[in-house]
Design an enzyme around this catalytic site. Structure first.
Site, short mmCIF file in Angstrom:
data_model
loop_
_atom_site.label_atom_id
_atom_site.label_comp_id
_atom_site.label_asym_id
_atom_site.label_seq_id
_atom_site.Cartn_x
_atom_site.Cartn_y
_atom_site.Cartn_z
N SER A 1 -17.52 -14.14 -33.99
CA SER A 1 -17.58 -12.73 -34.37
C SER A 1 -18.78 -12.04 -33.74
O SER A 1 -19.85 -12.63 -33.59
CB SER A 1 -17.62 -12.62 -35.89
OG SER A 1 -18.44 -11.55 -36.29
N LYS A 2 -18.54 -10.77 -33.42
CA LYS A 2 -19.55 -9.94 -32.77
C LYS A 2 -20.83 -9.89 -33.59
O LYS A 2 -21.91 -9.79 -33.06
CB LYS A 2 -18.96 -8.53 -32.63
CG LYS A 2 -19.45 -7.84 -31.42
CD LYS A 2 -18.79 -6.58 -30.96
CE LYS A 2 -17.93 -5.80 -31.88
NZ LYS A 2 -17.17 -4.75 -31.22
N ARG A 3 -20.63 -9.95 -34.91
CA ARG A 3 -21.79 -9.83 -35.78
C ARG A 3 -22.74 -11.01 -35.62
O ARG A 3 -23.92 -10.92 -35.94
CB ARG A 3 -21.35 -9.70 -37.25
CG ARG A 3 -21.24 -8.25 -37.68
CD ARG A 3 -20.48 -8.12 -38.97
NE ARG A 3 -19.05 -8.29 -38.74
CZ ARG A 3 -18.28 -9.14 -39.42
NH1 ARG A 3 -18.79 -9.90 -40.34
NH2 ARG A 3 -17.00 -9.20 -39.17
N ARG A 4 -22.20 -12.14 -35.12
CA ARG A 4 -23.07 -13.32 -35.07
C ARG A 4 -23.25 -13.84 -33.64
O ARG A 4 -23.57 -14.98 -33.43
CB ARG A 4 -22.51 -14.42 -35.97
CG ARG A 4 -22.50 -14.07 -37.45
CD ARG A 4 -22.15 -15.28 -38.28
NE ARG A 4 -20.95 -15.92 -37.78
CZ ARG A 4 -19.71 -15.53 -38.06
NH1 ARG A 4 -19.52 -14.51 -38.85
NH2 ARG A 4 -18.67 -16.14 -37.56
N GLY A 5 -23.06 -13.00 -32.66
CA GLY A 5 -23.31 -13.47 -31.29
C GLY A 5 -22.39 -12.79 -30.30
O GLY A 5 -21.55 -11.98 -30.68
#
Ligand code: GLU
Length: 473
Positions: free
Chosen positions: A254-258
């Site tokens: 996910s974009k939120r984590r990388g």
């Protein structure tokens, strides 16, 4: 012989090319190439609120960068509205689709009631025609949607290329919306906007797609799509649903984590052949082959050996794969990548033989071309040695030898061998071992203590620059 293999990748231009989509694109591309078929690029841009031209451009750029060349397309769904409209009309006439005038408020109320009764929320078929059924009178102030009349009984079954046989009872699925009114005043006003599931079916049919590889988030859509293919009398493609890619934390990538886009990895200095190789292995294997070219993959990729369980993104393995390809890469090519990289940093250096040689010297110790550019930058930045390291290595005991060496460097042959000879002579004269001179030299000239062999590093400076960096000893 069946019909020629035709695969497609169908990204939605609502963001950059996602790594999962890139992996699917690779599988579709390799499958088509393996069987001498065609690979089609389709842009699914019917989500007008979220689709942008910028995303289209970025997706096309990433596909080009990866070398996943398509034979047809890009085909834009928004340019095919007339066709979807036409198919909807045919389906309504054939009784496989119907208009529905439910308002969002009515649908909400329907769902609430179902939930209260402990039932699964679904469309209750109130506008679905049936023999002898009297339909409500259509309201004049509501624009209807069109729904697919999903078969009421029976089971949808397919033999998934990745997951094996899958069956869903038609009772489990309701009548899907296939066309919605277009926003007031939009060019599509009279035609309506197809929903994903419907446009995909019409397109896969019209484009004679034989094999669909895609992410398994679409598995729940497949029964509708199969039913619509049947309703249209279309030849049904084979489906293969690849498990999602998990992040290194075991959660969905996910974009939120990388970083999740191909663009991010391109910018971070990964090579396209490394990305392809790494992505290929995230869900597919060929014996124990870990490092292989796209051409080798094309030879091997026949749709078998696709993993059923999710793969986990492993930055360390990607780093290893990229380092391998950087080592293999032609120095000239690396030099132009590093040149671009330095330019984005506002550092305008010549793309010359020196830059090529510097890339050749440092490439063995780099994971990315960004790291390679950091090394090459040493040649263009004034060194700023750490004072404590300087105090430790540039001692009064070695200064006399350093001065002698500087003088020798002023007149020796300016090659790796010439520099090596000057160093050797100085070490011998002063009874020193290599590190005693090499460490202060590295620190003073490069600003760091770890470098490849110091004679090679020095020889790639101009003599003037090297001497200038040693002027204060
Ligand atoms: N536009 C869909 C997506 O990006 C395509 C899915 C499919 O391949 O059918 O997920």
């Amino acid at each position: 012989m069946g019909s020629p293999v035709r695969t497609r990748i169908a990204p939605s231009p609502t963001g950059l090319l996602h790594l999962g989509t890139a992996r699917t694109a690779l599988y579709c591309w390799a499958y088509a190439r393996h069987f001498g078929g065609q690979f089609i690029l389709r842009i699914e841009d019917t989500d007008i609120a979220r689709s942008t031209q910028e995303s289209v451009d970025q997706i096309l750029q990433s596909m080009r960068w990866l070398g996943l060349n398509h034979d047809e397309g890009p085909i834009f769904q928004m340019q095919r509205l007339q066709r979807y409209h036409e198919v909807v009309e045919q389906m309504i006439a054939a009784g496989t689709a119907y208009q529905c005038w439910c308002t969002p408020a009515e649908l909400d109320a329907m769902r609430e009631k179902q939930k209260a009764r402990g039932e699964k929320a679904r469309y209750d078929g109130r506008w679905r025609p049936a023999p002898g059924k009297v339909l409500p009178v259509p309201p004049t102030d509501v624009k209807p949607v069109v729904r697919f009349a999903n078969p009421l009984q029976g089971v949808v079954t397919w033999d998934d290329l990745v997951k094996g046989p899958i069956s869903i009872a038609n009772e489990e699925i309701d009548d899907l919306i296939i066309l919605r009114p277009a926003p007031e005043g939009s060019p599509a006003d009279s035609l309506g906007i197809p929903t994903y599931n419907f446009a995909v079916v019409v397109d896969d049919w019209d484009m004679r797609i034989t094999h669909v590889f895609r992410g398994d988030e679409h598995i729940n859509n497949t029964p509708w799509q199969l039913n619509m293919h049947r309703a249209l009398g279309a030849t049904i493609p084979r489906f293969g649903h690849c498990p999602i890619i998990l992040g290194d934390d075991g959660l969905k990538l996910s974009k939120r984590r990388g970083a999740v886009s191909v663009t991010a990895y391109q910018e971070a200095g990964y090579l396209p052949e490394a990305m392809l190789n790494y992505l290929a292995r995230l869900g597919w294997s060929h014996g124990d082959a870990e490092l292989f070219s796209a051409q080798q993959m094309v030879q091997w990729f026949d749709g078998s050996h696709l993993a059923k369980s999710p793969a986990q993104w492993d930055p360390a393995k990607l780093a290893w794969v990229n380092a391998h390809y950087i080592k293999q890469a032609d120095d000239q090519r690396l030099a132009s990548l590093v040149h671009q990289q330095l330019q984005t940093r506002g550092r305008h250096v010549a793309l010359d033989a020196a830059l090529v040689a510097q890339c050749g010297l440092f490439k063995d110790r780099c994971v990315t071309t960004v790291e390679l550019a950091d090394w090459v930058e040493v040649y263009h930045l004034a060194p700023t040695p750490d004072p404590a390291e300087r105090a430790q290595h540039v001692t009064d005991a070695v200064l006399p030898a350093l001065r002698v060496l500087r003088d020798r460097l002023g007149s020796c042959e300016w090659t790796k061998e010439g520099v090596a000879a000057a160093l050797k002579q100085t070490l011998a004269d002063h009874g020193l071992k290599m590190p005693a001179l090499a460490m202060p030299l590295r620190l003073l000239v490069c600003g760091r203590l770890q470098t490849p062999s110091v004679d090679a590093v020095l020889a790639l400076f101009t003599r003037e620059e090297a001497l200038d960096r040693l002027r204060d000893v």
